[in-house]
Enzyme design. Structure first.
Site, PDB file in Angstrom:
ATOM      1  N   GLU A 187      65.612   3.197  66.029  1.00  0.00           N
ATOM      2  CA  GLU A 187      65.359   3.229  64.579  1.00  0.00           C
ATOM      3  C   GLU A 187      64.558   4.459  64.135  1.00  0.00           C
ATOM      4  OE1 GLU A 187      63.626  -0.520  63.403  1.00  0.00           O
ATOM      5  OE2 GLU A 187      65.592  -1.479  63.365  1.00  0.00           O
ATOM      6  N   GLU A 336      70.906  -5.178  66.684  1.00  0.00           N
ATOM      7  CA  GLU A 336      69.820  -6.162  66.657  1.00  0.00           C
ATOM      8  C   GLU A 336      70.031  -7.064  65.449  1.00  0.00           C
ATOM      9  OE1 GLU A 336      65.942  -4.396  66.416  1.00  0.00           O
ATOM     10  OE2 GLU A 336      66.276  -3.066  68.108  1.00  0.00           O
TER      11      GLU A 336
HETATM   12  C1  GAL Z   1      63.413  -3.696  64.834  1.00  0.00           C
HETATM   13  C2  GAL Z   1      63.026  -2.964  66.102  1.00  0.00           C
HETATM   14  C3  GAL Z   1      62.795  -3.935  67.245  1.00  0.00           C
HETATM   15  C4  GAL Z   1      61.929  -5.074  66.787  1.00  0.00           C
HETATM   16  C5  GAL Z   1      62.560  -5.758  65.599  1.00  0.00           C
HETATM   17  C6  GAL Z   1      61.782  -6.945  65.079  1.00  0.00           C
HETATM   18  O1  GAL Z   1      63.193  -2.893  63.733  1.00  0.00           O
HETATM   19  O2  GAL Z   1      64.029  -2.041  66.447  1.00  0.00           O
HETATM   20  O3  GAL Z   1      62.213  -3.229  68.321  1.00  0.00           O
HETATM   21  O4  GAL Z   1      60.673  -4.581  66.448  1.00  0.00           O
HETATM   22  O5  GAL Z   1      62.646  -4.829  64.557  1.00  0.00           O
HETATM   23  O6  GAL Z   1      62.385  -7.489  63.918  1.00  0.00           O
END
Ligand code: GAL
Length: 703
Positions: A187, A336
């Site tokens: 990110e 994710e």
């Molecule tokens: C994302 C990040 C992850 C984790 C997640 C939690 O932005 O890439 O590492 O922190 O959020 O929601």
């Protein structure tokens, strides 16, 4: 949401009990199943995945976790992106053996691995030894070790170190049969505002403009005596400043993230099998950099899809999927997504029972080929203890586990039908970072949000047509029957040419309010809006007005029935210059200037058409306008008209179309199909399907 912002929601509760195996019962059955082996099987067309951090756990625990994953139908693990301090505990001393074993163990359980390069979390020794690699924020404050993303994206030493670790990983895993892809960093979010980055920005400007004379002229620097006499006088401006600097700073940041990424991408590509894809996890609507710039070097696009507080909004989230799909104009990954809830929203409510599954299918419907849950299990300490997971601190499944298991079974069942399919549309919505930034810097109405503007068009167009592409204004447009450009504020010569050509070739271009006001220096176009498209339109904007209150709009929009419509936030007084321009709607009584004046005009140009809509219509107005646009452009629904709240997502393959259908309405709904279709999940052939709230159907038809 940007990663760093989430760090502000630190909540350090008392350490949890270090309780291990209460999970034995849950996984007992798993050991009876012969383990799959990733290496011996093809990669499934639709993958269910999770983020797993083996470095946070004793190795003796891995087997139990991987068995539980396998039991849930998880076929991909995403790992490594925060493991730098474990991989290189001191400078030049590497330990990859544990990662070898973790990857192999995942493979033994039938899983494929996506490895992240660990550069979003540099180790403490690095930060200590090379303080010049630290990021400086807008206020001039130096970042420090203890969270993540403390690095400076433009720093050459950091790039050397990042390339080094990426190269070592690629050499080690570039031919590993279990590893199917790479995620670079994590990110991309924070730019740096240090002196050296400023110098690079000045050099970047020199390369762009060539001479100070040209730059001064493009930015009209006699204004407020801003004239630059040497390159090193030019400041970074990020929130308020000369519009030319503001827009170019964003472009510089985008190019810098691109070169930051390329620095790692080159060494991975040089050392990895071509079958291993390279991507990074982007953030949907995040506006920190131009995603088209950064995506051009990647093999596939991927994003992190978090709802945060509240519930899935299939319109906003769906458009973010379409935006991501548009980055490479092909299927993408959800790298994710939240297993129920997050830890960083003001209220971290959980998605309802069934909603996670509905969301997974909504993702696939929009063209995702993988959905991966962040994260498998929460580390026993660390900033994200409260985040949703699939197993608890004790290592046994949480209630959501069985819903994810159902998704796993369904992905496996639907995989063959969905293989080789992707969304396709007759309608494109144009999206441009330049235009978004230009409006954000000078909103003129503080409630004006360019994403909401885009969504106001997207919503009815998507509901009726059931499939939309979101692409940049420089994309090839000839395959679209309708191209809609909400708020295309910045129109360069190249964009103007592309759009004019599209209309001349027979397309229908609809420009939304605020289009064609700026040139590529973020300066005003020397004509009224829509600038270089005024001649094609045969009309123009006489004046724009920010609105405090809604105003009435009266019109018919062709065959669409007359509505009591309202405009809000913004209104442009249009005029028709040519006789063949048709007025589609007018303002009712409002501020006197607008009363009775045109708000929407259209003109046929050869086989094509151009339309301009000068106000932000309310929902009823957009429905009527959307219906008219689709109708006059010959766009039909992909499947059929369906009950309110039911979403239809077509994915097309050779001689087949697969419809994913999800019911987001509060009550059960029935969808009557135009022809009999194979029910991929439930089996049999159907003429209609009934879906409870969050119910899903996957239907396949021959085309
Ligand atoms: C994302 C990040 C992850 C984790 C997640 C939690 O932005 O890439 O590492 O922190 O959020 O929601």
């Amino acid at each position: 949401m940007p990663t760093l912002m989430r760090n502000h929601w630190l909540s350090r509760s008392a350490p949890l009990f270090r309780l291990y195996p209460v999970f034995l019962v849950a996984i007992a059955g798993v050991f009876l199943v012969t383990p799959l082996s990733a290496q011996n099987a093809p990669v499934p067309p639709i993958l269910l995945g999770t983020s797993w951090y083996p470095e946070q756990w004793p190795e003796a625990r891995w087997e139990a976790d991987l068995s539980l994953m396998e039991n849930a139908g998880i076929r991909m693990v995403h790992m490594g992106e925060f493991a730098w301090s474990r991989i290189e505990p001191s400078e030049g001393h590497y330990d990859f053996d544990w990662l070898d074993r973790a990857v192999a163990a995942a493979g033994k359980h039938g899983m494929w691995v996506v490895l992240g390069t660990p550069t979003a979390g540099p180790p403490a020794w690095l930060t200590e030894k090379y303080p010049e690699t630290l990021r400086v924020n807008r206020e001039g404050k130096l970042a420090e070790h203890g969270n993540r993303e403390q690095f400076n994206f433009a720093n050459l030493k950091y790039r050397e170190l990042a390339r080094g670790i990426a190269e070592r990983m690629a050499k080690r895993f570039g031919h590993n049969p279990v590893v199917i892809g790479w995620q670079i960093d994590n990110e991309y979010t924070e730019a740096s505002f240090d002196a050296n980055t400023r110098k690079q920005f000045q050099q970047w400007l020199k390369a762009r403009y060539g001479t100070l004379e040209k730059l001064n002229s493009a930015w009209t620097t006699p204004y407020w005596s801003e004239t630059y006499f040497s390159w090193d006088q030019i400041p970074i401006q990020d929130e308020y400043g000369n519009p030319g600097i503001l827009l170019n700073w964003k472009r510089f940041v985008s190019d810098t993230w691109r070169s930051y990424q390329k620095n790692q991408l080159e060494v991975i590509r040089a050392n990895a099998d071509p079958r291993q894809f390279i991507t990074t996890n982007m953030m949907g609507w995040f506006e920190g950099y131009d995603h088209y710039t950064v995506a051009q070097d990647l093999d596939i696009a991927a994003w992190d899809d978090y709802v945060g507080q509240g519930h899935l909004d299939p319109v906003r989230n769906g458009a973010a999927h379409d935006l991501t799909r548009g980055l490479k104009q092909k299927n993408f990954w959800v790298m994710e997504t939240q297993p129920g809830f997050v830890n960083w929203a003001p209220i971290n409510n959980s998605l309802d029972k069934g909603e996670v599954r509905a969301m997974a299918w909504h993702d696939i419907g929009h063209g995702a080929d993988a959905v991966s849950y962040w994260q498998w299990r929460s580390a026993l300490n660390g900033q994200e203890e409260y985040h949703g997971t699939l197993v608890g601190a004790d290592g046994s499944p949480v209630p959501l586990y069985s819903e994810v298991q159902q998704i796993g079974q369904e992905f496996a069942r639907a995989g063959p039908a969905l293989a080789g399919t992707s969304p396709r549309s007759d309608v494109a919505i144009l999206h441009s970072y330049d235009s978004r930034w230009a409006i954000m810097y000078q909103k003129h109405n503080r409630n004006y949000d360019p994403i909401d503007e885009l969504l106001s068009y997207y919503k009815p167009l998507r509901r009726i047509s059931q499939s939309i592409d979101i692409v940049p204004p420089t994309a090839r447009l000839e395959s679209y029957k309708l191209v809609v450009a909400p708020g295309l504020n910045v129109i360069s010569d190249a964009i103007a040419e592309n759009l004019i050509e599209y209309v001349r070739q027979g397309g229908h271009l609809v420009l939304g309010q605020r289009s064609g006001m700026k040139d590529e220096n973020n300066g005003l176009q020397p004509e009224r809006q829509p600038g270089p498209l005024v001649n094609l339109l045969g009309g123009r904007v006489e004046q724009y007005y920010a609105l405090t209150d809604s105003i009435p709009i009266e019109g018919n929009f062709g065959s669409a029935k007359s509505q009591a419509m309202q405009g809000k936030l913004w209104a442009e007084l249009l005029s028709a210059k040519e006789d063949d321009v048709e007025v589609l709607a007018r303002y009712g009584k409002s501020n006197g200037w607008l009363d009775g004046q045109p708000v929407a005009i259209t003109r046929k140009v050869g086989r094509g058409r151009i339309t301009y809509i000068g106000a932000w219509f309310d929902e009823e107005g957009m429905e009527a306008a959307g219906e008219w646009m689709l109708d006059i452009s010959g766009v039909k629904s992909a499947l059929a008209s369906v009950p309110q709240g039911v979403e239809v997502y077509p994915r097309y393959g050779t001689n087949k179309v697969v419809y994913v259908i999800v019911n987001f309405a509060n009550d059960a709904q029935t969808v009557v199909l135009p022809v009999s279709m194979a029910d991929v999940l439930a089996g049999g052939v159907k003429k209609s399907v009934s879906l409870v709230r969050f119910g899903v159907a996957v239907l396949s038809a021959v085309q």
